[in-house]
Design a protein around this motif. Structure first.
Motif, PDB file in Angstrom:
ATOM      1  N   LYS A 115       1.687 -10.134   8.500  1.00 56.91           N
ATOM      2  CA  LYS A 115       2.356 -11.384   8.900  1.00 56.91           C
ATOM      3  C   LYS A 115       2.777 -11.335  10.359  1.00 56.91           C
ATOM      4  O   LYS A 115       3.014 -12.372  10.980  1.00 56.91           O
ATOM      5  N   ARG A 141       2.532  -7.496   4.192  1.00 51.74           N
ATOM      6  CA  ARG A 141       3.825  -7.758   4.842  1.00 51.74           C
ATOM      7  C   ARG A 141       3.709  -7.490   6.344  1.00 51.74           C
ATOM      8  O   ARG A 141       4.190  -8.269   7.167  1.00 51.74           O
ATOM      9  N   THR A 186      12.014  -6.316   6.668  1.00 47.99           N
ATOM     10  CA  THR A 186      11.012  -7.047   7.451  1.00 47.99           C
ATOM     11  C   THR A 186      11.457  -7.165   8.905  1.00 47.99           C
ATOM     12  O   THR A 186      10.623  -7.191   9.816  1.00 47.99           O
ATOM     13  N   TYR A 246       9.849  -4.561  10.987  1.00 43.08           N
ATOM     14  CA  TYR A 246       8.488  -4.890  11.435  1.00 43.08           C
ATOM     15  C   TYR A 246       8.537  -5.764  12.695  1.00 43.08           C
ATOM     16  O   TYR A 246       7.797  -5.545  13.651  1.00 43.08           O
ATOM     17  N   TYR A 255       0.607  -4.449  -0.958  1.00 35.70           N
ATOM     18  CA  TYR A 255       1.727  -5.291  -0.534  1.00 35.70           C
ATOM     19  C   TYR A 255       2.139  -5.020   0.913  1.00 35.70           C
ATOM     20  O   TYR A 255       2.277  -5.954   1.710  1.00 35.70           O
ATOM     21  N   GLU A 256       2.315  -3.739   1.271  1.00 35.19           N
ATOM     22  CA  GLU A 256       2.796  -3.443   2.635  1.00 35.19           C
ATOM     23  C   GLU A 256       1.800  -3.886   3.712  1.00 35.19           C
ATOM     24  O   GLU A 256       2.227  -4.415   4.745  1.00 35.19           O
TER      25      GLU A 256
END
Ligand SMILES: [Zn+2]
Length: 274
Positions: free
Chosen positions: A63, A60, A15, A18, A56-57
């Motif tokens: 966010k 993620r 994460t 990202y 899911y990705e």
């Protein structure tokens, strides 16, 4: 600076990656389906993976305000088993209408085997029947030239395929010309060791011009750099490329190609409360 990361395997990344990408100006990330670091034992393993990159990705990435898109296929590394490949291809149509799916990819060849070629042709046919964009992986190093030729032939043998809707990724100095001459888009991958360095990628832009070319990091489970596009942009500026020219290479070019899919509309993500 703003840029689009058109090829990253975020399932393999943290994460924190990202966060760093968004802080560096990343406006969208696109995740081609590929090898996950291990061979999956059944079509159900691929169904779970397709759920991961379509459900899911995107959550993620969201966010951090980052739009996440993906491409679907069985990758060439796992295509040696043609029976498994047929089972996985049969799963794909049920996912094609998902809001973050851009097309079929990254398909292609790995060792240029007969079975890989058969599965590549099945994917091209699937994309043609469902009017999907195509993203192609080309083989590494010594297999690249032959594999690129075989891939271009397979695409040209299907009369429904429009070259401007296909990107051939991981091109290098000896393959970029044949890809662009045939009317396809070409991608340069900034990856240490087996692919292109930033300096070589910029050399290619300076040699071949900037039409129908994008660059990507292809960051994955290997030693790779998720910020290699902004790092390359810094090198372009150091070499004297204008800010507008850099923006055209790292944002506008991938935007033009990807916008051929009606789901790639970044404004939808920019003002989510409106
Ligand atoms: Zn890849």
């Amino acid at each position: 600076m703003r840029y689009i990361e058109p090829h990253a395997h975020m399932v393999s990344r943290t994460t924190d990656d990202y966060v760093n990408m968004v802080a560096s100006g990343c406006a969208a990330v696109c995740e081609p389906a590929f090898w996950a670091g291990y061979d999956r034992g059944s079509a159900d393993g691929f169904r779970d993976y397709f759920l991961q990159i379509t459900e899911y990705e995107p959550k993620r990435a969201a966010k951090f305000g980052l739009p996440h898109f993906c491409w679907l296929c069985i990758n060439p590394k796992e295509s040696e088993d043609v029976g498994l490949a047929k089972d996985v291809l049969a799963l794909i149509p049920e996912f094609l209408d998902r809001p973050n799916v851009l097309g079929i990819g990254e398909i292609g060849l790995n060792k240029n085997s007969r079975n890989e070629l058969e599965v590549l042709e099945m994917h091209i046919d699937l994309a043609a029947r469902h009017d999907q964009l195509i993203l192609v992986h080309t083989p590494h190093l010594e297999d690249k030239l032959k594999g690129t030729r075989l891939t271009l032939d397979a695409l040209r043998n299907n009369p429904a395929i429009k070259p401007e809707r296909v990107i051939i990724d991981h091109v290098e100095e000896h393959t970029v010309g044949m890809v662009l001459d045939a009317g396809f888009w070409a991608g340069r991958t900034l990856y240490q060791g087996s692919k292109c360095s930033p300096a070589r990628a910029i050399d290619i832009v300076e040699t071949y011009g900037a039409e129908r070319l994008w660059m990507n990091s292809a960051c994955d489970w290997g030693v790779s750099i998720p910020l290699s596009i902004p790092y390359t942009a810094m090198e372009m500026r150091r070499r004297g490329h204008s800010a507008e020219a850099v923006d055209a290479r790292i944002y506008q070019n991938p935007h033009s190609f990807l916008s051929q899919c009606g789901k790639f509309r970044l404004w939808r993500f920019q003002n989510p409360r409106e």
